[in-house]
Design a protein around this motif. Structure first.
Motif, PDB file in Angstrom:
ATOM      1  N   PHE A  17      27.438 -21.813   2.156  1.00 36.30           N
ATOM      2  CA  PHE A  17      27.775 -20.503   1.616  1.00 36.30           C
ATOM      3  C   PHE A  17      26.570 -19.583   1.738  1.00 36.30           C
ATOM      4  CE2 PHE A  17      30.735 -23.357  -0.313  1.00 36.30           C
ATOM      5  CZ  PHE A  17      31.904 -22.623  -0.426  1.00 36.30           C
ATOM      6  N   PHE A  18      26.794 -18.401   2.286  1.00 34.10           N
ATOM      7  CA  PHE A  18      25.747 -17.386   2.373  1.00 34.10           C
ATOM      8  C   PHE A  18      25.913 -16.473   1.164  1.00 34.10           C
ATOM      9  CE2 PHE A  18      24.308 -13.242   4.424  1.00 34.10           C
ATOM     10  CZ  PHE A  18      22.978 -13.476   4.159  1.00 34.10           C
ATOM     11  N   MET A  19      24.944 -16.522   0.246  1.00 31.90           N
ATOM     12  CA  MET A  19      25.000 -15.756  -0.995  1.00 31.90           C
ATOM     13  C   MET A  19      23.797 -14.808  -1.072  1.00 31.90           C
ATOM     14  SD  MET A  19      26.216 -18.556  -3.865  1.00 31.90           S
ATOM     15  CE  MET A  19      26.112 -17.357  -5.186  1.00 31.90           C
ATOM     16  N   PRO A  20      23.877 -13.662  -0.408  1.00 32.44           N
ATOM     17  CA  PRO A  20      22.772 -12.704  -0.503  1.00 32.44           C
ATOM     18  C   PRO A  20      22.802 -11.983  -1.845  1.00 32.44           C
ATOM     19  CG  PRO A  20      24.518 -11.816   0.873  1.00 32.44           C
ATOM     20  CD  PRO A  20      24.926 -13.216   0.491  1.00 32.44           C
TER      21      PRO A  20
ATOM     22  N   ARG B 111      21.441 -18.197 -11.480  1.00 27.33           N
ATOM     23  CA  ARG B 111      22.347 -19.171 -12.073  1.00 27.33           C
ATOM     24  C   ARG B 111      23.637 -19.341 -11.261  1.00 27.33           C
ATOM     25  NH1 ARG B 111      18.394 -17.860 -14.542  1.00 27.33           N
ATOM     26  NH2 ARG B 111      17.575 -18.867 -16.392  1.00 27.33           N
ATOM     27  N   ALA B 112      24.075 -18.294 -10.598  1.00 28.56           N
ATOM     28  CA  ALA B 112      25.255 -18.408  -9.727  1.00 28.56           C
ATOM     29  C   ALA B 112      24.960 -19.344  -8.554  1.00 28.56           C
ATOM     30  CB  ALA B 112      25.684 -17.028  -9.222  1.00 28.56           C
TER      31      ALA B 112
ATOM     32  N   MET C  61      26.805 -22.992  -7.853  1.00 26.81           N
ATOM     33  CA  MET C  61      27.412 -23.401  -6.580  1.00 26.81           C
ATOM     34  C   MET C  61      26.813 -24.724  -6.110  1.00 26.81           C
ATOM     35  SD  MET C  61      29.824 -21.397  -5.508  1.00 26.81           S
ATOM     36  CE  MET C  61      29.919 -21.628  -3.730  1.00 26.81           C
ATOM     37  N   ALA C  62      25.497 -24.845  -6.179  1.00 24.89           N
ATOM     38  CA  ALA C  62      24.835 -26.074  -5.732  1.00 24.89           C
ATOM     39  C   ALA C  62      25.197 -27.250  -6.636  1.00 24.89           C
ATOM     40  CB  ALA C  62      23.325 -25.868  -5.679  1.00 24.89           C
ATOM     41  N   SER C  63      25.355 -27.002  -7.937  1.00 26.44           N
ATOM     42  CA  SER C  63      25.677 -28.095  -8.863  1.00 26.44           C
ATOM     43  C   SER C  63      27.053 -28.686  -8.576  1.00 26.44           C
ATOM     44  CB  SER C  63      25.598 -27.620 -10.316  1.00 26.44           C
ATOM     45  OG  SER C  63      26.690 -26.785 -10.636  1.00 26.44           O
TER      46      SER C  63
ATOM     47  N   THR D 288      15.333 -22.921 -12.893  1.00 28.33           N
ATOM     48  CA  THR D 288      16.787 -22.949 -12.681  1.00 28.33           C
ATOM     49  C   THR D 288      17.182 -23.915 -11.567  1.00 28.33           C
ATOM     50  OG1 THR D 288      16.912 -20.664 -13.428  1.00 28.33           O
ATOM     51  CG2 THR D 288      18.810 -21.501 -12.233  1.00 28.33           C
ATOM     52  N   LEU D 289      16.364 -24.010 -10.538  1.00 31.61           N
ATOM     53  CA  LEU D 289      16.703 -24.846  -9.379  1.00 31.61           C
ATOM     54  C   LEU D 289      15.959 -26.183  -9.381  1.00 31.61           C
ATOM     55  CD1 LEU D 289      16.876 -22.092  -6.601  1.00 31.61           C
ATOM     56  CD2 LEU D 289      18.711 -22.969  -8.081  1.00 31.61           C
ATOM     57  N   ALA D 290      15.387 -26.557 -10.526  1.00 31.42           N
ATOM     58  CA  ALA D 290      14.710 -27.855 -10.616  1.00 31.42           C
ATOM     59  C   ALA D 290      15.719 -28.961 -10.305  1.00 31.42           C
ATOM     60  CB  ALA D 290      14.126 -28.045 -12.011  1.00 31.42           C
TER      61      ALA D 290
END
Length: 188
Positions: free
Chosen positions: A36-39, A73-74, A78-80, A103-105
């Motif tokens: 997913f490309f999330m700019p 967080r969005a 998505m990654a979670s 947040t991305l730990a």
């Protein structure tokens, strides 16, 4: 390789007009589905503008901070769920880096520095017409953290070739976020 928490993340960090969005779009057909490309600009485009025209500078700054925190967080959400995500996002404020590290730990984050010469950035700004001239030159903090997993330079290299370089690099375990986290923890 996927972390225990879910999907992988490619963070394209660079100044305005450096080519992050073009590289993000060029990566999609090169990577195994689905990515997913999330700019961040897509998140910004979702915000209503009717009422923001009457906000003062403090209120605008608070709204933009909330938007960026929500974006972080969005991406994590998505990654979670096991999705692989490409972020197009300038690390132009120190708090953004700190918040993303928290947040991305636990996620595999490949930090990509998207570089471009100042003269070319300014030429692109004039050509685009949707950014203030000099915005990219003013974003000196974008590269201040000094860590990355791979660097691409769009001054003379097109987005397709930069995307190929990044896709090829994905076989190498990302380490920049871990180095940043250790350095910032040690600094207190």
């Amino acid at each position: 390789m996927t972390s225990e928490r879910g999907g992988r993340i490619i963070l394209l960090n660079g100044a305005s007009s450096s080519g992050k969005s073009s590289i993000g779009r060029a990566l999609l057909p090169l990577l195994p589905d689905p990515w997913f490309f999330m700019p961040v600009d897509a998140i910004n485009a979702m915000r209503s503008t009717v009422h923001t025209r009457v906000l003062d500078d403090t209120e605008i700054a608070e709204m933009l901070t909330r938007t960026r925190v929500g974006y972080h967080r969005a991406v994590a959400a998505m990654a979670s769920a096991g999705n692989d995500v490409i972020m197009d996002y300038p690390l132009s404020e120190r708090w953004r880096v700190t918040d993303l590290l928290d947040t991305l730990a636990g996620y595999d984050v490949t930090l990509v520095e998207v570089r471009c010469s100042p003269d070319e950035l300014e030429r692109r700004e004039r050509e685009r017409g949707d950014r203030p001239i000099g915005l990219a030159r003013s974003q000196t903090l974008v590269y201040a953290h000094g860590e990355y997993d791979i660097v691409v330079d769009t001054t003379e290299t097109g987005p397709d070739e930069c995307a190929k370089q990044i896709a090829h690099h994905l076989g190498t375990p990302p380490q920049a976020f871990d180095r940043l986290r250790r350095r910032l923890t040690a600094a207190g």
